[in-house]
Motif scaffolding. Structure first.
Motif, PDB file in Angstrom:
ATOM      1  N   ASP A  26      10.659  -1.848  25.731  1.00 34.97           N
ATOM      2  CA  ASP A  26      10.351  -2.769  24.638  1.00 34.97           C
ATOM      3  C   ASP A  26       8.908  -3.261  24.706  1.00 34.97           C
ATOM      4  OD1 ASP A  26      11.460  -4.125  22.266  1.00 34.97           O
ATOM      5  OD2 ASP A  26      10.949  -5.934  23.391  1.00 34.97           O
ATOM      6  N   ILE A  27       8.396  -3.467  25.911  1.00 36.67           N
ATOM      7  CA  ILE A  27       6.989  -3.859  26.072  1.00 36.67           C
ATOM      8  C   ILE A  27       6.102  -2.710  25.591  1.00 36.67           C
ATOM      9  CG2 ILE A  27       5.171  -4.406  27.747  1.00 36.67           C
ATOM     10  CD1 ILE A  27       7.074  -6.737  27.354  1.00 36.67           C
ATOM     11  N   GLN A  28       6.433  -1.488  25.982  1.00 38.91           N
ATOM     12  CA  GLN A  28       5.643  -0.329  25.553  1.00 38.91           C
ATOM     13  C   GLN A  28       5.665  -0.182  24.028  1.00 38.91           C
ATOM     14  OE1 GLN A  28       4.047  -0.194  28.631  1.00 38.91           O
ATOM     15  NE2 GLN A  28       3.613   1.783  27.733  1.00 38.91           N
ATOM     16  N   ARG A  29       6.831  -0.421  23.415  1.00 29.72           N
ATOM     17  CA  ARG A  29       6.930  -0.328  21.956  1.00 29.72           C
ATOM     18  C   ARG A  29       6.034  -1.370  21.302  1.00 29.72           C
ATOM     19  NH1 ARG A  29       8.799  -3.344  18.446  1.00 29.72           N
ATOM     20  NH2 ARG A  29      10.076  -4.587  19.857  1.00 29.72           N
ATOM     21  N   GLN A  30       6.074  -2.601  21.824  1.00 32.57           N
ATOM     22  CA  GLN A  30       5.244  -3.658  21.248  1.00 32.57           C
ATOM     23  C   GLN A  30       3.750  -3.372  21.420  1.00 32.57           C
ATOM     24  OE1 GLN A  30       6.514  -7.851  21.697  1.00 32.57           O
ATOM     25  NE2 GLN A  30       8.326  -7.032  22.741  1.00 32.57           N
ATOM     26  N   LEU A  31       3.371  -2.798  22.546  1.00 30.57           N
ATOM     27  CA  LEU A  31       1.966  -2.412  22.739  1.00 30.57           C
ATOM     28  C   LEU A  31       1.573  -1.328  21.735  1.00 30.57           C
ATOM     29  CD1 LEU A  31       1.763  -2.399  26.634  1.00 30.57           C
ATOM     30  CD2 LEU A  31       0.419  -3.851  25.097  1.00 30.57           C
ATOM     31  N   GLY A  32       2.447  -0.332  21.563  1.00 32.47           N
ATOM     32  CA  GLY A  32       2.181   0.733  20.591  1.00 32.47           C
ATOM     33  C   GLY A  32       2.084   0.189  19.183  1.00 32.47           C
ATOM     34  N   ASP A  33       2.953  -0.756  18.827  1.00 31.45           N
ATOM     35  CA  ASP A  33       2.900  -1.372  17.498  1.00 31.45           C
ATOM     36  C   ASP A  33       1.592  -2.127  17.292  1.00 31.45           C
ATOM     37  OD1 ASP A  33       5.461  -0.391  17.037  1.00 31.45           O
ATOM     38  OD2 ASP A  33       6.452  -2.354  17.250  1.00 31.45           O
ATOM     39  N   ALA A  34       1.107  -2.789  18.341  1.00 31.88           N
ATOM     40  CA  ALA A  34      -0.154  -3.523  18.251  1.00 31.88           C
ATOM     41  C   ALA A  34      -1.311  -2.563  17.982  1.00 31.88           C
ATOM     42  CB  ALA A  34      -0.401  -4.321  19.528  1.00 31.88           C
ATOM     43  N   VAL A  35      -1.319  -1.434  18.676  1.00 32.55           N
ATOM     44  CA  VAL A  35      -2.368  -0.433  18.462  1.00 32.55           C
ATOM     45  C   VAL A  35      -2.267   0.129  17.039  1.00 32.55           C
ATOM     46  CG1 VAL A  35      -3.228   1.834  19.181  1.00 32.55           C
ATOM     47  CG2 VAL A  35      -2.573   0.150  20.908  1.00 32.55           C
ATOM     48  N   ALA A  36      -1.047   0.458  16.605  1.00 32.86           N
ATOM     49  CA  ALA A  36      -0.843   1.015  15.260  1.00 32.86           C
ATOM     50  C   ALA A  36      -1.270   0.030  14.183  1.00 32.86           C
ATOM     51  CB  ALA A  36       0.626   1.401  15.082  1.00 32.86           C
ATOM     52  N   SER A  37      -1.076  -1.262  14.412  1.00 34.88           N
ATOM     53  CA  SER A  37      -1.469  -2.260  13.415  1.00 34.88           C
ATOM     54  C   SER A  37      -2.975  -2.312  13.224  1.00 34.88           C
ATOM     55  CB  SER A  37      -0.941  -3.644  13.808  1.00 34.88           C
ATOM     56  OG  SER A  37      -1.723  -4.210  14.844  1.00 34.88           O
TER      57      SER A  37
ATOM     58  N   ARG B 204      -3.612   5.342  16.878  1.00 39.41           N
ATOM     59  CA  ARG B 204      -2.376   5.932  17.386  1.00 39.41           C
ATOM     60  C   ARG B 204      -2.315   5.728  18.897  1.00 39.41           C
ATOM     61  NH1 ARG B 204      -1.883  10.826  19.467  1.00 39.41           N
ATOM     62  NH2 ARG B 204       0.207  11.604  19.771  1.00 39.41           N
ATOM     63  N   ALA B 205      -1.152   5.328  19.385  1.00 36.75           N
ATOM     64  CA  ALA B 205      -0.975   5.113  20.821  1.00 36.75           C
ATOM     65  C   ALA B 205       0.114   6.049  21.326  1.00 36.75           C
ATOM     66  CB  ALA B 205      -0.591   3.670  21.103  1.00 36.75           C
ATOM     67  N   PRO B 206      -0.268   7.203  21.867  1.00 38.19           N
ATOM     68  CA  PRO B 206       0.763   8.095  22.400  1.00 38.19           C
ATOM     69  C   PRO B 206       1.452   7.458  23.599  1.00 38.19           C
ATOM     70  CG  PRO B 206      -1.422   8.896  22.975  1.00 38.19           C
ATOM     71  CD  PRO B 206      -1.614   7.709  22.085  1.00 38.19           C
ATOM     72  N   LEU B 207       2.729   7.741  23.745  1.00 35.09           N
ATOM     73  CA  LEU B 207       3.481   7.228  24.885  1.00 35.09           C
ATOM     74  C   LEU B 207       3.237   8.155  26.072  1.00 35.09           C
ATOM     75  CD1 LEU B 207       5.478   5.121  25.914  1.00 35.09           C
ATOM     76  CD2 LEU B 207       7.324   6.610  25.129  1.00 35.09           C
ATOM     77  N   LEU B 208       2.699   7.606  27.137  1.00 35.08           N
ATOM     78  CA  LEU B 208       2.389   8.399  28.321  1.00 35.08           C
ATOM     79  C   LEU B 208       3.424   8.152  29.400  1.00 35.08           C
ATOM     80  CD1 LEU B 208      -1.457   7.720  28.488  1.00 35.08           C
ATOM     81  CD2 LEU B 208      -0.287   9.697  27.505  1.00 35.08           C
ATOM     82  N   PRO B 209       3.941   9.201  30.010  1.00 31.43           N
ATOM     83  CA  PRO B 209       4.927   9.030  31.089  1.00 31.43           C
ATOM     84  C   PRO B 209       4.219   8.646  32.381  1.00 31.43           C
ATOM     85  CG  PRO B 209       4.506  11.352  30.749  1.00 31.43           C
ATOM     86  CD  PRO B 209       3.699  10.603  29.720  1.00 31.43           C
TER      87      PRO B 209
END
Length: 105
Positions: A17-28, A32-37
């Motif tokens: 959920d933290i990663q999703r919120q960080l990605g949403d912040a970048v997208a806003s 684009r924020a790719p999810l890195l493993p």
């Protein structure tokens, strides 16, 4: 030759959920924020015992990291700072999973 581990500490997974919120912040911000493993080390290992952890990566020239040759452009650092501010402004506490760690294992 004899090889032995002198220090070993497991990484902790980032909280989805933290990663999703960080990605949403970048997208806003129009990026684009790719999810890195990647598992968190260093501070993330200690903080995961207290709260959920996440990481926002800043791209570096040639992908070089943790090395004297590491370089992130001022514009990329500015985007990361703006995304972190946006993340904080919009932060929603993740649902509790029980225990003290937000890390999922």
């Amino acid at each position: 030759m004899d090889i032995s581990a002198s220090h070993e500490v497991a990484t902790v997974p980032c909280y989805p959920d933290i990663q999703r919120q960080l990605g949403d912040a970048v997208a806003s911000l129009g990026a684009r924020a790719p999810l890195l493993p990647s598992g968190a080390g260093h501070d993330g290992q200690a903080m995961a015992k207290l709260c959920p952890v996440g990481m926002l990566f800043v791209r570096c020239t040639g992908g070089i990291s943790h090395n004297p040759a590491e370089y992130a452009s001022p514009s990329d650092m500015g985007m990361a700072a703006a995304a972190l501010i946006r993340f904080i402004e919009r932060f929603q506490q993740p649902p509790s999973k029980g225990g003290t760690s937000g890390a999922q294992t």
